[in-house]
Design a protein around this motif. Structure first.
Motif, PDB file in Angstrom:
ATOM      1  N   LEU A   1       0.856  -0.775  -0.039  1.00 24.29           N
ATOM      2  CA  LEU A   1      -0.028   0.043  -0.277  1.00 24.29           C
ATOM      3  C   LEU A   1       1.484   1.515   0.225  1.00 24.29           C
ATOM      4  CD1 LEU A   1      -3.150  -1.127   2.188  1.00 24.29           C
ATOM      5  CD2 LEU A   1      -2.802  -0.698  -0.279  1.00 24.29           C
ATOM      6  N   ASN A   2       2.262   1.307   0.725  1.00 20.87           N
ATOM      7  CA  ASN A   2       3.037   2.432   0.820  1.00 20.87           C
ATOM      8  C   ASN A   2       3.464   2.402  -0.664  1.00 20.87           C
ATOM      9  OD1 ASN A   2       4.157   4.336   1.957  1.00 20.87           O
ATOM     10  ND2 ASN A   2       6.239   3.693   2.463  1.00 20.87           N
ATOM     11  N   SER A   3       3.188   1.571  -1.308  1.00 17.95           N
ATOM     12  CA  SER A   3       4.325   1.198  -2.814  1.00 17.95           C
ATOM     13  C   SER A   3       3.206   2.152  -3.751  1.00 17.95           C
ATOM     14  CB  SER A   3       4.700   0.401  -3.671  1.00 17.95           C
ATOM     15  OG  SER A   3       6.245   0.095  -2.404  1.00 17.95           O
ATOM     16  N   ILE A   4       1.887   1.395  -3.340  1.00 15.99           N
ATOM     17  CA  ILE A   4       1.033   1.982  -4.467  1.00 15.99           C
ATOM     18  C   ILE A   4       0.686   3.232  -4.263  1.00 15.99           C
ATOM     19  CG2 ILE A   4      -1.144   1.852  -4.790  1.00 15.99           C
ATOM     20  CD1 ILE A   4      -1.257  -0.767  -4.258  1.00 15.99           C
ATOM     21  N   SER A   5       0.654   4.497  -2.887  1.00 19.84           N
ATOM     22  CA  SER A   5       1.088   5.776  -2.403  1.00 19.84           C
ATOM     23  C   SER A   5       1.809   6.211  -3.392  1.00 19.84           C
ATOM     24  CB  SER A   5       0.821   5.374  -0.956  1.00 19.84           C
ATOM     25  OG  SER A   5       0.398   6.858  -0.330  1.00 19.84           O
TER      26      SER A   5
END
Length: 197
Positions: free
Chosen positions: A179-183
């Protein structure tokens, strides 16, 4: 109280009483026409029919009691049940045919029962065995249903365990990093973020 009795037992009871009705209806009609066209023939059939329908409940309770024991005890118990069934039905038949006409002698009663040890004994024992046979069939069907229910419950529990194992295998840290990478990609390249999602 009738709500506590499973529907299969109620249907079986109705069917066995219907069977007795047909059986005694044919028997009484043929005896009335061919042998003794007297009113006591009809009354005897009616009393025997009522006695048998009531006896089915007692026979099933007796079978239920015997079912808890080994096969040998069950066989001996049912032999005793056959003898008692013959004595009870023979007594009812004697009562309706002779006792009501003031034949009160024990010797006549004994001779009458001995005289019944032919076709009538077979017929009385057949009625007892029919009730016992139906009892054991219903018990067998119920045991199959119970095993099937237990199997379904075990399968459901197994699937629940598998699902909880899969849930526990999802690493929250991995999920957080994804999720952090997508963000981060959302701020730089929205196309790459969509592809990653």
């Amino acid at each position: 109280m009738l709500k506590d009795i499973p529907a299969i037992w109620m249907r079986a009871y109705a069917l066995i009483c219907l069977w007795y009705f047909i059986n005694f209806g044919v028997s009484v009609t043929s005896e009335y026409i061919l042998e003794s066209p007297f009113s006591h023939t009809i009354f005897t059939g009616i009393y025997l029919y009522i006695t048998l329908c009531l006896a089915v409940i007692v026979i099933w309770l007796w079978s239920n009691l015997l079912f808890r024991f080994r096969v040998f005890v069950q066989v001996v118990g049912h032999i005793l049940g056959l003898v008692l069934s013959f004595l009870i039905l023979g007594s009812v038949k004697y009562y309706t045919e002779f006792f009501m006409d003031d034949f009160l002698f024990f010797e006549e009663y004994k001779e009458y029962l001995i005289g019944l040890l032919n076709w009538d004994a077979f017929q009385f024992n057949n009625q007892y065995l029919t009730a016992v046979f139906i009892y054991y069939i219903i018990r067998y069907v119920e045991s199959l249903k119970q095993k099937e229910q237990e199997k379904r419950e075990l399968e459901f529990q197994n699937k629940e365990i598998q699902f909880s194992l899969l849930k526990s295998q999802i690493n929250p840290h991995f999920l957080f990093n994804t999720l952090n990478s997508i963000s981060m990609l959302m701020s730089t390249s929205k196309e790459k973020a969509r592809a990653m999602i």
